[in-house]
Design an enzyme around this catalytic site. Structure first.
Site, PDB file in Angstrom:
ATOM      1  CG  ASP A  38     -20.124  23.748 -48.985  1.00 54.14           C
ATOM      2  OD1 ASP A  38     -19.254  23.038 -49.073  1.00 54.14           O
ATOM      3  OD2 ASP A  38     -20.903  24.163 -49.696  1.00 54.14           O
ATOM      4  CG  HIS A  55     -10.707  19.688 -45.264  1.00 53.61           C
ATOM      5  ND1 HIS A  55     -12.105  19.894 -45.395  1.00 53.61           N
ATOM      6  CD2 HIS A  55     -10.268  19.187 -46.197  1.00 53.61           C
ATOM      7  CE1 HIS A  55     -12.566  19.483 -46.650  1.00 53.61           C
ATOM      8  NE2 HIS A  55     -11.302  19.160 -47.148  1.00 53.61           N
ATOM      9  CG  LEU A 149     -24.565  20.951 -27.391  1.00 52.14           C
ATOM     10  CD1 LEU A 149     -25.595  21.300 -28.088  1.00 52.14           C
ATOM     11  CD2 LEU A 149     -23.254  21.749 -27.630  1.00 52.14           C
TER      12      LEU A 149
END
Length: 258
Positions: A38, A55, A149
């Site tokens: 966020d 972004h 991962l």
């Protein structure tokens, strides 16, 4: 490919940071970390930049944190990239956000493959634009056999909708006599969610100072440790991730016990 395999090598780790990493690895590392990324828009506004600039910087942060998660031996990293509510944002902003998976994966996928990272997703991805979906599915296909991962993107994801969808499917299976209602358990219901087969998050991180979960993994976060920071996502660093894990390691997880 080898010209692109540079990100993992570029960012040197300081000796002090490496010492903290070594200490972390001597204790229990959270197997699954989920992050609500966020603050991109506010990061940009603070610098008098358009929201899309935030972004773009946030995408760079995804690379940094993915690398560190891999270094620490974290098994699953779930990133809340776009919610079912985010479609309400301005059209141009949404269009740019929908271009980011393609940008990210087109440049970063060779390194993910090289580092044995597996790309997965949760969310209603069939509703994504064709170019976004193609980039995501291509990455998932090319990394499906990787065993390192798990980089799990939550795209067009909403937890309440996920839970309702799971309930409807479970009810249908009961009606079809595939399942006896008396046999329904938490474990069984979990298998009807998008995270089927994935361990619940041990640690949730939310950046930007907001103190809420925002319709993210409501069922899965029942006993997850929560860590909030005022740092905007584009400024979130390896040091912040390590700090969050250090706090996690100093908490006692009793799961309702003593």
């Amino acid at each position: 490919m080898f010209n692109k395999l540079t990100f993992w090598k570029k960012r040197a780790i300081s000796s002090s940071l490496q010492e903290r990493i070594n200490v972390l690895k001597q204790q229990s590392i959270p197997e699954h970390i989920a992050i609500i990324m966020d603050g991109n828009g506010r990061w940009a506004k603070k610098r008098n930049l358009p929201r899309i600039a935030g972004h773009h910087e946030g995408m760079k942060c995804v690379k940094r944190i993915t690398k560190m998660a891999d270094e620490l031996g974290i098994k699953v990293l779930t990133l809340y990239a776009f919610s079912t509510e985010n479609w309400k944002r301005p059209k141009k902003e949404v269009e740019y956000i929908m271009s980011l998976p393609e940008q990210f994966l087109s440049t970063f996928l060779p390194e993910l493959i090289e580092k044995n990272v597996k790309v997965t997703s949760i969310g209603y991805i069939e509703q994504l634009p064709a170019h976004t979906l193609k980039a995501l599915e291509d990455a998932k296909e090319k990394t499906k056999d990787n065993t390192g991962l798990i980089l799990n993107f939550a795209l067009n994801y909403g937890s309440r909708s996920e839970i309702l969808h799971g309930i409807k499917n479970l009810v249908n299976d009961c009606k079809n006599n595939d399942i006896d209602a008396h046999d329904i358990t938490e474990e069984l219901f979990s298998s009807y969610l998008m995270t089927e087969g994935m361990a619940d998050p041990d640690l949730l991180i939310r950046t930007s100072g907001e103190l809420r979960i925002s319709n993210f993994m409501l069922w899965q976060l029942a006993y997850t440790e929560l860590w909030f920071t005022e740092v905007f996502w584009p400024d979130f660093s390896e040091e912040h991730l390590i700090e969050a894990i250090e706090v996690f390691q100093n908490r006692q997880r009793r799961f309702g016990g003593v």
